[in-house]
Motif scaffolding. Structure first.
Motif, mmCIF file in Angstrom:
data_model
loop_
_atom_site.group_PDB
_atom_site.id
_atom_site.type_symbol
_atom_site.label_atom_id
_atom_site.label_comp_id
_atom_site.label_asym_id
_atom_site.label_seq_id
_atom_site.Cartn_x
_atom_site.Cartn_y
_atom_site.Cartn_z
ATOM 1 N N ASN A 11 0.818 -1.209 0.000
ATOM 2 C CA ASN A 11 0.000 0.000 0.000
ATOM 3 C C ASN A 11 0.855 1.265 0.000
ATOM 4 O OD1 ASN A 11 -3.082 -0.608 0.309
ATOM 5 N ND2 ASN A 11 -2.066 -2.105 1.631
ATOM 6 N N TYR A 41 3.731 1.459 -1.485
ATOM 7 C CA TYR A 41 4.178 1.537 -2.880
ATOM 8 C C TYR A 41 3.083 2.138 -3.767
ATOM 9 C CZ TYR A 41 5.239 -0.025 -7.628
ATOM 10 O OH TYR A 41 5.449 -0.072 -8.974
ATOM 11 N N THR A 42 1.833 1.695 -3.552
ATOM 12 C CA THR A 42 0.721 2.232 -4.341
ATOM 13 C C THR A 42 0.553 3.723 -4.108
ATOM 14 O OG1 THR A 42 -0.419 0.094 -4.266
ATOM 15 C CG2 THR A 42 -1.744 2.035 -4.778
ATOM 16 N N HIS A 51 -7.755 8.106 -9.349
ATOM 17 C CA HIS A 51 -6.550 8.050 -8.526
ATOM 18 C C HIS A 51 -6.841 8.483 -7.091
ATOM 19 C CE1 HIS A 51 -3.411 8.078 -12.021
ATOM 20 N NE2 HIS A 51 -4.245 7.060 -12.073
ATOM 21 N N ALA A 92 -6.172 2.719 -0.533
ATOM 22 C CA ALA A 92 -4.858 2.345 -0.021
ATOM 23 C C ALA A 92 -4.629 2.907 1.376
ATOM 24 C CB ALA A 92 -3.773 2.835 -0.977
ATOM 25 N N PRO A 122 -3.299 -4.034 -3.008
ATOM 26 C CA PRO A 122 -2.347 -3.253 -3.814
ATOM 27 C C PRO A 122 -2.098 -3.818 -5.201
ATOM 28 C CG PRO A 122 -1.549 -3.428 -1.572
ATOM 29 C CD PRO A 122 -2.757 -4.293 -1.668
ATOM 30 N N TYR A 144 -4.855 -2.386 -7.182
ATOM 31 C CA TYR A 144 -4.687 -0.944 -7.333
ATOM 32 C C TYR A 144 -3.666 -0.613 -8.415
ATOM 33 C CZ TYR A 144 -6.863 -0.924 -2.675
ATOM 34 O OH TYR A 144 -7.700 -1.108 -1.617
ATOM 35 N N THR A 145 -2.554 -1.347 -8.430
ATOM 36 C CA THR A 145 -1.516 -1.078 -9.424
ATOM 37 C C THR A 145 -2.016 -1.362 -10.834
ATOM 38 O OG1 THR A 145 0.173 -1.661 -7.781
ATOM 39 C CG2 THR A 145 0.857 -1.594 -10.086
ATOM 40 N N THR A 202 -4.626 1.456 -11.987
ATOM 41 C CA THR A 202 -4.115 2.779 -12.352
ATOM 42 C C THR A 202 -3.027 2.725 -13.418
ATOM 43 O OG1 THR A 202 -2.525 2.664 -10.528
ATOM 44 C CG2 THR A 202 -4.633 3.739 -10.095
#
Length: 382
Positions: free
Chosen positions: A59, A61-62, A115, A122, A351, A354-355, A358
Motif C-alpha cells: 500500500n 508503494y501504491t 486516482h 490504499a 495493492p 490498485y496497481t 491505475t
C-alpha cells in the motif's frame, strides 16, 4: 480493512465482540476458553505479522506511485497546451483541438478522480494494517496495555476503515456507470472526486462514533478489558445496523450498478445504430472498458469474500447463541483466527489490484499530451 482481532488469551471470554478482542456480550456462554497452545499462537502471530508487512509495503508503494504520477502530470500539464512566444494559447490550436480534449470531457479529470479513490482505498488498508502489531501483542500478553485512549482509537479505527473502503468502492462503481450510461456528460472534476472521498470518510467516522464514545476499560479477573458500555440488545441493534451499512446496502447498490452496466454492454454489442428523428443518427450506449470494470469488480468481490464470512461468524452469537455452544472451543479459536487472517489478507492483496487499475490509465494519459503537441505543431504558423 477489518474490524476484528484474534481470540484473546486464556483470561478472555468465549464469545468476543467483533471489534474488541477482550470484551464479551452479556449473553455469552459462561465457560472460559482454554489457553491456545504456544505453537498455534506463535504461528498465528507470525502469519499476521507477515501479512501486515507485505500489505504495508504494497500500500505504501501504491500511494507513492500515485503521488509521483500526480506530480509528473502537473509538470507535463503545460506541454499539452499550444503556447505562443509570450505564453498565450495560439488561436489555431484552440480551433483545431477536438472536443474530446476540452476541459469538460478530458480523460484527465476522470483519471484524477479514479486516482483519488484508489488513494483513499490504499490509505484505509494502510491504517488498518498498522493495528496488526497491537493485535499480535494482545494475543501474547495477558492484559490490555494501551490505555483507554488506545482502546477507543484502535478499535474505532477498524470500523472507520471498513466503511471508508466500501463507500469508496461504491463511488468508483457509480463513476464507471456514469461514464458508460452518459458518456457525453461533463466528466467528474478533481474537486468533486475529493468531495466524494471526503463524504465516504465522514460517513465512516459518523457510524463509528457510538463505538468510540462507549468504549472504556474495566478491571477483569486477570487484567483490564476494553469493553463497550451497553447491554445485549443494544449490541445486537448496533451490530445489525453496521452489517447493513457496510455489507447489505453497498452490496445491493454495487450489484444494481453492475447489472445495469451488463445490460448496457449487451445493448451496445447487439443493437445496431438506428436513424433518429430528423435524419440524425442515434448511437448506442458506449461499451465499457472491460479492464477497469473488471478490476473494480475484483476489488469488490475480494472485499465481500473476506468480510462476509467474518460478519456471519460475529453475528452468529447474537442471533443463534445455542448453535455456537455445540462447537468445540478449540474449533472456535481456529475459525476466528483463520477469518482474522483472511480479513488482513484482503488489505495485503488489494495493492495488486490498485496497481493494475491505475497502470493502464497512466499509459493512456501519457499519449494525450503527445497527440496534442503534434496537433499544435501541424496547425501553428511558423
Amino acid at each position: 480493512m477489518d474490524f476484528s482481532s484474534s481470540l484473546p488469551p486464556s483470561h478472555s471470554p468465549l464469545y468476543t465482540s467483533p471489534f474488541i478482542p477482550n470484551s464479551s456480550f452479556p449473553s455469552a456462554s459462561p465457560y472460559i476458553s482454554p489457553s491456545p497452545s504456544l505453537a498455534s499462537t506463535a504461528l498465528f502471530c507470525f502469519l499476521l505479522s507477515l501479512l501486515a508487512l507485505l500489505g504495508i509495503g504494497g500500500n505504501l508503494y501504491t500511494m507513492g506511485l500515485l503521488i509521483r504520477r500526480r506530480r509528473g502530470r502537473r509538470r507535463r500539464g503545460c506541454s499539452s497546451c499550444c503556447l505562443g512566444g509570450r505564453g498565450v494559447p495560439l488561436p489555431s490550436c484552440l480551433s483545431s483541438s477536438p472536443p474530446s480534449l476540452s476541459p469538460s470531457s478530458s480523460p484527465t479529470s476522470s483519471s484524477t478522480s479514479l486516482h483519488l479513490q484508489v488513494l483513499s482505498l490504499a490509505l484505509a488498508d494502510l491504517l488498518y494494517l498498522f493495528t496488526a502489531p497491537f493485535i499480535v501483542y494482545d494475543s501474547l500478553a495477558a492484559d490490555w496495555a494501551f490505555g483507554e485512549l488506545g482502546c477507543r482509537l484502535l478499535f474505532s479505527l477498524d470500523l472507520i476503515t471498513l466503511h471508508a473502503s466500501i463507500y469508496t468502492l461504491t463511488a468508483m462503481s457509480l463513476d464507471r456507470y456514469r461514464a458508460v450510461a452518459n458518456p457525453l456528460a461533463t466528466s467528474s472534476s478533481p474537486s468533486s472526486g475529493l468531495l466524494r472521498v471526503g463524504l465516504a470518510w465522514g460517513l465512516a467516522v459518523a457510524l463509528s462514533l457510538p463505538m468510540m464514545i462507549t468504549l472504556h476499560l474495566e478491571d477483569g479477573d486477570e487484567g483490564q478489558l476494553c469493553v463497550p458500555a451497553w447491554d445485549e440488545q443494544s449490541s445486537k441493534v448496533y451490530m445489525s445496523v453496521l452489517f447493513c451499512t457496510s455489507m447489505i446496502g453497498p452490496g445491493l447498490a454495487i450489484g444494481a450498478l453492475y447489472a445495469t452496466l451488463g445490460r448496457l454492454y449487451w445493448v451496445s454489442q447487439t443493437r445496431p445504430w438506428a436513424s433518429g428523428s430528423g435524419g440524425s443518427m442515434s448511437y448506442p450506449p458506449r461499451a465499457p472498458r472491460p479492464k477497469v470494470l473488471l478490476l473494480i469488480l475484483g476489488i469488490v468481490l475480494a472485499f465481500w469474500a473476506c468480510f462476509l464470512p467474518f460478519w456471519v461468524w460475529q453475528l452468529l452469537p447474537l442471533y443463534r447463541p445455542d448453535m455456537l455452544r455445540t462447537v468445540p472451543v478449540g474449533t472456535q479459536v481456529t475459525v476466528n483466527r483463520i477469518l482474522t487472517g483472511l480479513t488482513y489478507g484482503n488489505s495485503c492483496v488489494n495493492p495488486f489490484f490498485y496497481t493494475l487499475l491505475t497502470g493502464g490509465k497512466q499509459r493512456r494519459n501519457r499519449q494525450t499530451p503527445t497527440s496534442a503537441n503534434q496537433l499544435c505543431r501541424k496547425s501553428s504558423p511558423q
